[in-house]
Scaffold this active site. Structure first.
Site, PDB file in Angstrom:
ATOM      1  N   ASN A  59     -17.810 -64.312 -10.556  1.00 39.63           N
ATOM      2  CA  ASN A  59     -18.930 -64.718 -11.420  1.00 39.63           C
ATOM      3  C   ASN A  59     -20.262 -64.555 -10.696  1.00 39.63           C
ATOM      4  OD1 ASN A  59     -18.219 -65.867 -14.198  1.00 39.63           O
ATOM      5  ND2 ASN A  59     -16.626 -66.745 -12.870  1.00 39.63           N
ATOM      6  N   ARG A  84     -17.533 -87.904   0.423  1.00 45.35           N
ATOM      7  CA  ARG A  84     -18.096 -87.037  -0.614  1.00 45.35           C
ATOM      8  C   ARG A  84     -19.614 -87.232  -0.695  1.00 45.35           C
ATOM      9  NH1 ARG A  84     -15.194 -84.422  -4.355  1.00 45.35           N
ATOM     10  NH2 ARG A  84     -13.263 -85.560  -4.136  1.00 45.35           N
ATOM     11  N   HIS A  97     -16.522 -73.175 -16.868  1.00 42.44           N
ATOM     12  CA  HIS A  97     -15.180 -73.780 -16.814  1.00 42.44           C
ATOM     13  C   HIS A  97     -14.230 -72.955 -17.673  1.00 42.44           C
ATOM     14  CE1 HIS A  97     -12.203 -76.893 -16.217  1.00 42.44           C
ATOM     15  NE2 HIS A  97     -11.925 -76.787 -17.508  1.00 42.44           N
ATOM     16  N   LEU A 121     -17.013 -85.288 -15.363  1.00 46.70           N
ATOM     17  CA  LEU A 121     -16.367 -84.047 -14.926  1.00 46.70           C
ATOM     18  C   LEU A 121     -16.082 -83.119 -16.116  1.00 46.70           C
ATOM     19  CD1 LEU A 121     -14.938 -82.433 -12.575  1.00 46.70           C
ATOM     20  CD2 LEU A 121     -12.839 -83.548 -13.329  1.00 46.70           C
ATOM     21  N   ASP A 122     -16.619 -81.900 -16.058  1.00 48.35           N
ATOM     22  CA  ASP A 122     -16.448 -80.896 -17.115  1.00 48.35           C
ATOM     23  C   ASP A 122     -16.841 -81.454 -18.487  1.00 48.35           C
ATOM     24  OD1 ASP A 122     -15.490 -79.095 -15.201  1.00 48.35           O
ATOM     25  OD2 ASP A 122     -13.430 -79.778 -15.461  1.00 48.35           O
TER      26      ASP A 122
END
Ligand code: GAR
Length: 233
Positions: free
Chosen positions: A27, A76, A120, A155-156
């Site tokens: 990508n 994180r 995604h 998330l997504d």
């Protein structure tokens, strides 16, 4: 203080973009190849994994390629803070996640709110998370696809911008289906990035707008033109 890498030329009206990757970078390649059409300038490519092919793609295109290995951080939060510093040293107006396989902290998504896009490989809201092709096959879906969306802390889950759908054939393997989807990824990511760069696409609250009008809940539906599948008889 992080180094300031930006070499801003006042006559350069291309949108500075930082692309985050974790792997192959196909990508990223599509975005590199369409830079002059989309009006972006990829200021840097950052990977959380060393030695991945995407880094080579960046260097071959003369783009600074950086590695920030998440394994070198205790948490994180610390990784994301270091990431923010590194990204911001390039002064991007847009951050593009292109196969970046890390879950982001709310601090990170807040920092780049309205300026963060992800791709995604599913027809969101279906199949958030991993193994999307396998899950579509196991569910017996007749269609599958890919979504570009603004990133929020879910998330997504951020507002979709554009989707491309592909058919699922009965004899498809995960690999074949992934290739069919990936071909569409390479078409729609530059479209979304180009819209953003030209000011046509923006996020207002939790609504993605194109030319000032709300996009449909699943995003603009791109008409898939496939060179991967043989033409129908
Ligand atoms: C792409 O299929 C992208 O949609 C997916 O990773 C692949 C990266 O390929 N992203 C995710 O699964 C994010 N959750 P690439 O490195 O060749 O662009």
């Amino acid at each position: 203080m992080p180094t300031n890498h930006s070499h801003t030329n006042p006559n350069d009206d291309r949108l500075p973009v930082v692309v985050l990757i974790s792997g192959s970078g196909s990508n990223l390649q599509a975005l590199i190849d369409t830079q002059s059409d989309t009006g972006i300038r990829i200021a840097a490519v950052i990977s959380n994994k060393k030695g991945v092919p995407g880094l080579k793609r960046a260097l071959q295109a003369g783009i600074p390629a950086e590695v920030l290995d998440h394994k070198n951080f205790d948490s994180r939060e610390q990784f994301d803070q270091a990431m923010i510093k590194l990204i911001d040293s390039y002064n991007p107006k847009l951050v593009v996640l292109a196969g970046f396989m890390r879950i982001l902290t709310p601090e990170f998504t807040r920092h780049y709110a309205q300026h963060l896009l992800n791709i995604h490989p599913s027809l969101l809201p279906k199949y958030k998370g991993l193994h999307t092709h396998k899950r579509a096959l196991e569910a017996g879906d007749s269609e599958h696809g890919v979504t570009v969306h603004f990133v929020t802390s879910e998330l997504d889950g951020g507002p979709p911008v554009i989707q491309a759908r592909v058919p699922v054939h009965s004899d498809d393997t995960e690999q074949v289906l992934q290739k069919r989807v990936l071909e569409q990824e390479h078409l729609i990511y530059p479209v979304a990035v180009g819209w953003f760069a030209s000011g046509r696409l923006r996020l207002e609250g939790n609504q993605a707008l194109l030319d000032g009008a709300p996009l449909p809940a699943q995003g603009f539906q791109h008409t898939a033109v496939s060179t991967f599948d043989p033409p129908l008889e």
